[in-house]
Design a protein around this motif. Structure first.
Motif, mmCIF file in Angstrom:
data_model
loop_
_atom_site.group_PDB
_atom_site.id
_atom_site.type_symbol
_atom_site.label_atom_id
_atom_site.label_comp_id
_atom_site.label_asym_id
_atom_site.label_seq_id
_atom_site.Cartn_x
_atom_site.Cartn_y
_atom_site.Cartn_z
ATOM 1 N N HIS A 1 0.831 -1.201 0.000
ATOM 2 C CA HIS A 1 0.000 0.000 0.000
ATOM 3 C C HIS A 1 0.862 1.246 0.000
ATOM 4 C CE1 HIS A 1 -2.834 2.907 2.080
ATOM 5 N NE2 HIS A 1 -3.427 2.624 0.946
ATOM 6 N N ARG A 2 1.924 1.215 0.806
ATOM 7 C CA ARG A 2 2.832 2.368 0.848
ATOM 8 C C ARG A 2 3.521 2.544 -0.496
ATOM 9 N NH1 ARG A 2 4.660 4.786 5.304
ATOM 10 N NH2 ARG A 2 6.831 4.757 4.712
ATOM 11 N N LEU A 3 3.877 1.424 -1.099
ATOM 12 C CA LEU A 3 4.551 1.508 -2.407
ATOM 13 C C LEU A 3 3.602 2.117 -3.439
ATOM 14 C CD1 LEU A 3 7.214 0.616 -3.788
ATOM 15 C CD2 LEU A 3 5.968 -1.383 -4.563
ATOM 16 N N ALA A 4 2.332 1.701 -3.351
ATOM 17 C CA ALA A 4 1.351 2.211 -4.321
ATOM 18 C C ALA A 4 1.133 3.700 -4.139
ATOM 19 C CB ALA A 4 0.038 1.459 -4.157
ATOM 20 N N LEU A 5 1.323 4.182 -2.918
ATOM 21 C CA LEU A 5 1.097 5.609 -2.674
ATOM 22 C C LEU A 5 2.328 6.442 -2.980
ATOM 23 C CD1 LEU A 5 -1.014 5.583 0.585
ATOM 24 C CD2 LEU A 5 -1.724 6.299 -1.658
ATOM 25 N N THR A 6 3.459 5.797 -3.271
ATOM 26 C CA THR A 6 4.657 6.556 -3.622
ATOM 27 C C THR A 6 4.396 7.295 -4.936
ATOM 28 O OG1 THR A 6 5.877 4.751 -2.656
ATOM 29 C CG2 THR A 6 7.147 6.328 -3.919
ATOM 30 N N PRO A 7 4.659 8.602 -4.982
ATOM 31 C CA PRO A 7 4.281 9.372 -6.177
ATOM 32 C C PRO A 7 4.835 8.811 -7.471
ATOM 33 C CG PRO A 7 4.928 10.835 -4.420
ATOM 34 C CD PRO A 7 5.167 9.454 -3.917
ATOM 35 N N SER A 8 6.099 8.397 -7.482
ATOM 36 C CA SER A 8 6.671 7.932 -8.750
ATOM 37 C C SER A 8 5.977 6.646 -9.202
ATOM 38 C CB SER A 8 8.167 7.706 -8.585
ATOM 39 O OG SER A 8 8.404 6.826 -7.512
ATOM 40 N N VAL A 9 5.706 5.766 -8.252
ATOM 41 C CA VAL A 9 5.034 4.510 -8.608
ATOM 42 C C VAL A 9 3.631 4.789 -9.119
ATOM 43 C CG1 VAL A 9 4.214 2.321 -7.690
ATOM 44 C CG2 VAL A 9 6.410 3.220 -6.966
ATOM 45 N N ARG A 10 2.958 5.720 -8.435
ATOM 46 C CA ARG A 10 1.593 6.076 -8.859
ATOM 47 C C ARG A 10 1.603 6.579 -10.285
ATOM 48 N NH1 ARG A 10 -2.466 6.782 -4.933
ATOM 49 N NH2 ARG A 10 -3.758 8.201 -6.105
ATOM 50 N N ARG A 11 2.550 7.477 -10.569
ATOM 51 C CA ARG A 11 2.607 8.051 -11.906
ATOM 52 C C ARG A 11 2.942 6.958 -12.922
ATOM 53 N NH1 ARG A 11 6.461 11.974 -11.293
ATOM 54 N NH2 ARG A 11 5.441 12.458 -9.334
ATOM 55 N N GLY A 12 3.870 6.084 -12.529
ATOM 56 C CA GLY A 12 4.225 4.997 -13.423
ATOM 57 C C GLY A 12 3.026 4.129 -13.750
ATOM 58 N N PHE A 13 2.165 3.935 -12.748
ATOM 59 C CA PHE A 13 1.002 3.078 -12.950
ATOM 60 C C PHE A 13 -0.047 3.758 -13.797
ATOM 61 C CE2 PHE A 13 -0.812 -0.831 -11.435
ATOM 62 C CZ PHE A 13 0.305 -1.475 -10.968
ATOM 63 N N THR A 14 -0.282 5.024 -13.544
ATOM 64 C CA THR A 14 -1.391 5.694 -14.223
ATOM 65 C C THR A 14 -0.992 6.182 -15.603
ATOM 66 O OG1 THR A 14 -0.776 7.699 -13.067
ATOM 67 C CG2 THR A 14 -2.559 6.435 -12.129
ATOM 68 N N VAL A 15 0.286 6.487 -15.809
ATOM 69 C CA VAL A 15 0.706 7.029 -17.107
ATOM 70 C C VAL A 15 1.657 6.073 -17.813
ATOM 71 C CG1 VAL A 15 1.782 8.962 -18.265
ATOM 72 C CG2 VAL A 15 0.438 9.370 -16.219
ATOM 73 N N GLY A 16 2.684 5.672 -17.101
ATOM 74 C CA GLY A 16 3.752 4.905 -17.734
ATOM 75 C C GLY A 16 3.293 3.549 -18.218
ATOM 76 N N LEU A 17 2.537 2.858 -17.372
ATOM 77 C CA LEU A 17 2.140 1.497 -17.727
ATOM 78 C C LEU A 17 1.213 1.479 -18.943
ATOM 79 C CD1 LEU A 17 2.745 -1.317 -16.592
ATOM 80 C CD2 LEU A 17 0.520 -1.225 -15.483
ATOM 81 N N PRO A 18 0.153 2.292 -18.976
ATOM 82 C CA PRO A 18 -0.694 2.299 -20.182
ATOM 83 C C PRO A 18 0.097 2.660 -21.433
ATOM 84 C CG PRO A 18 -1.766 3.463 -18.416
ATOM 85 C CD PRO A 18 -0.401 3.148 -17.940
ATOM 86 N N LEU A 19 1.015 3.614 -21.295
ATOM 87 C CA LEU A 19 1.830 4.001 -22.447
ATOM 88 C C LEU A 19 2.659 2.821 -22.926
ATOM 89 C CD1 LEU A 19 3.279 7.580 -21.969
ATOM 90 C CD2 LEU A 19 1.990 6.663 -23.864
ATOM 91 N N ALA A 20 3.285 2.132 -21.952
ATOM 92 C CA ALA A 20 4.143 1.010 -22.312
ATOM 93 C C ALA A 20 3.332 -0.079 -22.994
ATOM 94 C CB ALA A 20 4.827 0.471 -21.059
ATOM 95 N N VAL A 21 2.149 -0.358 -22.454
ATOM 96 C CA VAL A 21 1.304 -1.410 -23.035
ATOM 97 C C VAL A 21 0.876 -1.021 -24.444
ATOM 98 C CG1 VAL A 21 -0.947 -2.519 -22.838
ATOM 99 C CG2 VAL A 21 0.504 -2.317 -20.838
ATOM 100 N N ALA A 22 0.497 0.230 -24.619
ATOM 101 C CA ALA A 22 0.066 0.687 -25.937
ATOM 102 C C ALA A 22 1.220 0.576 -26.932
ATOM 103 C CB ALA A 22 -0.431 2.127 -25.847
ATOM 104 N N THR A 23 2.412 0.978 -26.486
ATOM 105 C CA THR A 23 3.581 0.897 -27.363
ATOM 106 C C THR A 23 3.862 -0.556 -27.735
ATOM 107 O OG1 THR A 23 4.413 2.683 -26.007
ATOM 108 C CG2 THR A 23 5.924 1.778 -27.632
ATOM 109 N N LEU A 24 3.754 -1.421 -26.726
ATOM 110 C CA LEU A 24 4.036 -2.838 -26.963
ATOM 111 C C LEU A 24 3.063 -3.410 -27.993
ATOM 112 C CD1 LEU A 24 5.922 -5.065 -25.811
ATOM 113 C CD2 LEU A 24 3.964 -5.781 -24.450
ATOM 114 N N ILE A 25 1.785 -3.098 -27.810
ATOM 115 C CA ILE A 25 0.774 -3.632 -28.723
ATOM 116 C C ILE A 25 1.029 -3.131 -30.138
ATOM 117 C CG2 ILE A 25 -1.678 -3.497 -29.316
ATOM 118 C CD1 ILE A 25 -2.250 -3.568 -26.320
#
Lengths: 444, 292
Positions: free
Chosen positions: B23-47
């Motif tokens: 939970h603490r990791l999920a609330l870390t700002p960089s991780v949050r940003r990675g999840f909300t922005v980075g991950l969708p971007l990465a998945v879209a790029t991969l596809i």
């Protein structure tokens, strides 16, 4: 002693770093509940930040963005009894507060209510020789205070300068820049049991949090519940908690005495439980819903169902009158107040100009406590609630949160402590400089 | 009797150590940003990368996009079906048609108006051109033509020049544009304004003027009939010509048997006479002097 100096200074640095980052957590680990508040400090972009005067006397500098309370586990008399249980309870509180605040906190300021605090008054004096008081002199006069025998295994929690005297003038709050011959200082030293302290620190560390400050809960209740003129003229704050009752005496805006009685609301609950033969949670419910300390004639007729699901119908149908309940609670409350009275007498509270007593803490919500306290403690007694701070939820605004609110104020504006001043160097740099000059003279 | 509905074990409300840390990791700002922005971007790029890794699919996609583009470009609203000319003679219009060489109907997306305008203005006879596509599928070309002012007999035959010396087209026969004055000689196009000024100044002799000759690409000779020439200076030729005309009007100079009127030094006009006349003149002078 130097070890403590270093750890306290490290905590101060950490507190400053946390304020820079903008988020700090408050953790009040008590016997009956654990409260976690998350403070957000407004940055320099706050309007009017540069004029040096904050709104609401500096309390506008922070805002509570997350608050949670959980039932305390594994605590007795304000000390940790079962560390695993306490750690779980802290985790519950911190996680809930983080979830509300939607942010992660790494730094926490904690309070300790138990650990049998003990107060010492120290005095130190240095010779100035007719020049003005410099920054280093303050540190020097504090270092000149002779350390009392605080006992084996005890740690200094607070060491606050409460008074400065220059020659024959006393009661100076800041002697810097003034001229005189002798500078004297009174210091208030508060020690607690080192094991209780290190248990608490260890417990917080196990929750992946860094401790950025520590304070005594009696002191914090005082700064949040006493109004300004009470702090100025002399008053005692009695924080009636679950497992321990803290006593702190304030004078001229400084805490001059603190103590704790190892009795509290939990003892009242256990008395009810034993007296009426009901489980503890039922007893707690009876106490909070129907409890009181002054019985009147109507209380004989008001019957309270004890309830319960023991399976024995006869047992679960019992009823007691409210007068009986009061009859159980009152002796214990009287005992607590008598103990407090004894501590205040020992501290010489009678000699203060104003003998105001403020009752706060969760147990101060018993109806009729003020009139009972009137008889035992003296004529000037009031029930106090902590100061309102921005963003504090209504359910956390009662007397039970006095020390949590006090921690917020302490986090925003900590009082100067001994370790905030530079440790007086033993003239070492001066001597080495002189040696260097001498070397130059000899060689050129 | 114990109630049956009591839960056997009370659930511990405390999060486990792992849950707390996650939970603490999920609330870390960089991780949050990675999840909300980075991950969708990465998945879209991969596809996208996986989908486009196949050459056939890439080609199919390209073809499809091209088809879409064509379908839009070929819509009736964007088609150009005719060219409308505004201004310009038939010869110029024909020249423009030949130069542009556009296949109509064409989509207006395929017409590069800037390049077409460049091509149109590169035609000699066109001074300025304005191309626009009007609604209704018309490409309008508004042309401002160059007006020929002179005929130049150059090394490549007769050329029409406008008032700025710019060629506007070739001429087959001098007769075709007898109304325009004739100039000749190297470097004549560069001095057309001067030539026009000289011709304008020579209007008292208009019926006798044959043309202008550029000499040595620096000065003009006014050629008259009967082989007469007025040699004009490099600077201020108009003033020199006016002086010569004044002499002619006063003394009937050019009606006499004079071959050259040399005005190259304006302060000292000189004439050359025809040989026979010069000899006769000499005899008369000798007779007057009573010599020989």
């Amino acid at each position: 002693m130097h070890d403590l100096y270093r750890t306290q200074r490290a905590m101060r640095a950490m507190r400053r770093a946390a304020m820079q980052r903008g988020v700090i957590a408050i953790l009040d680990v008590g016997t009956s509940k654990i409260a976690c508040l998350i403070l957000q400090f407004a940055g320099a972009d706050r309007p009017g930040a540069d004029d040096g005067i904050g709104s609401m006397a500096g309390q506008g500098a922070f805002r509570i963005i997350g608050a949670s309370t959980t039932r305390s586990r594994g605590m007795r008399f304000g000390e940790i009894d079962a560390m695993r249980e306490t750690e779980r309870a802290i985790r519950t509180a911190v996680q809930a507060a983080q979830k509300i605040a939607q942010t992660r906190v790494d730094h926490v300021i904690a309070t300790i209510s138990g650990g049998s605090p003990r107060s010492y008054g120290l005095a130190g004096e240095i010779d100035l020789g007719g020049r003005h008081v410099r920054d280093g002199d303050i540190a020097a006069v504090m270092a000149a205070c002779d350390m009392p025998e605080i006992g084996e295994g005890r740690e200094v929690l607070h060491a606050q300068p409460v008074n400065f005297a220059l020659d024959h003038r006393t009661g100076l709050s800041d002697p810097q820049g003034q001229f005189g011959n002798t500078l004297a200082c009174d210091m208030h030293l508060l020690t607690v049991n080192g094991t209780a302290l290190s248990n608490l620190l260890h417990c917080i560390k196990r929750c992946d949090l860094e401790v950025a400050g520590l304070a005594s809960s009696a002191y914090l209740s005082g700064i949040s519940s006493l109004v300004e003129d009470e702090q100025e003229l002399g008053a005692a704050c009695i924080d009636m908690g679950g497992g321990a009752t803290g006593v702190s005496v304030f004078m001229k805006r400084h805490m001059i005495y603190a103590d704790s009685v190892r009795l509290g609301g939990d003892h009242v609950t256990s008395d009810i439980s034993k007296g009426l033969k009901i489980p503890l949670d039922r007893a707690e419910r009876l106490k909070t819903l129907h409890g009181g300390v002054i019985a009147t004639s109507i209380d004989d007729r008001e019957m309270i169902a004890l309830g319960g699901d023991s399976g024995d119908w006869e047992r679960d149908r019992r009823k007691v009158s409210r007068a009986e309940l009061i009859g159980i609670m009152r002796p214990r409350v009287e005992e607590i107040l008598d103990e407090v009275r004894a501590r205040l007498d020992a501290a010489g509270f009678d000699h203060l100009p104003s003998k105001q007593i403020v009752l706060t803490g969760g147990a101060s919500q018993i109806p009729g406590l003020d009139s009972l306290a009137l008889r035992i403690l003296g004529p000037q007694v009031r029930i106090g609630r902590p100061l309102r701070v921005a963003g504090l939820p209504e359910k956390a605004a009662g007397g039970a949160f006095a020390s949590a609110v006090g921690l917020c104020l302490f986090a925003a504006h900590p009082q100067d402590e001994w370790w905030d001043f530079e440790i007086p160097a033993d003239r070492y740099p001066v001597r080495s400089l002189r040696r260097a000059v001498k070397w130059f003279k000899e060689n050129w | 009797m114990r109630p049956l509905n009591r839960p056997a074990v009370r659930r511990d409300p405390a999060p486990s150590r792992l849950a707390y840390r996650l939970h603490r990791l999920a609330l870390t700002p960089s991780v949050r940003r990675g999840f909300t922005v980075g991950l969708p971007l990465a998945v879209a790029t991969l596809i996208l990368t996986l989908a486009l890794a196949d050459a056939d699919r890439r080609q199919a996609l390209g073809a499809r996009v091209a088809a879409w583009k064509l379908a839009i470009a070929q819509r009736e609203e964007f088609m150009v079906r005719q060219i409308a000319f505004r201004g310009g003679s038939d010869a110029t219009t024909a020249a423009i048609r030949e130069r542009l060489n556009v296949d109509l109907p064409a989509s207006s997306f395929d017409l590069d108006l800037a390049a077409m305008r460049e091509a149109v203005t590169s035609i000699d006879a066109v001074r300025e051109a304005e191309l626009s596509i009007l609604s209704g599928g018309t490409l309008q070309i508004a042309v401002e033509e160059r007006i020929p002012a002179l005929v130049w007999r150059g090394p490549e035959g007769l050329v029409l020049l406008d008032a700025e010396g710019h060629p506007t087209g070739a001429l087959q026969r001098r007769r075709d544009r007898a109304d325009l004055p004739l100039v000749a000689g190297d470097g004549a196009p560069e001095a057309v304004p001067e030539a026009l000024a000289i011709i304008a100044a020579a209007h008292p002799l208009a019926d006798r003027v044959r043309g202008l000759l550029r000499v040595g690409a620096r000065r003009w000779d006014l050629v008259l009939d009967r082989g007469q020439r007025v040699m004009l200076p490099e600077t201020r030729p108009v003033a020199a010509l006016e002086e010569a005309i004044a002499i002619h009007e006063a003394q009937d100079l050019l009606s006499r048997d004079v071959l050259r009127v040399d005005m190259r030094t304006p302060s000292r006009p000189t004439i050359r006479m025809a040989e026979a006349s010069a000899r006769t003149m000499r005899q008369i002078r000798l007779g007057e002097l009573g010599g020989d």
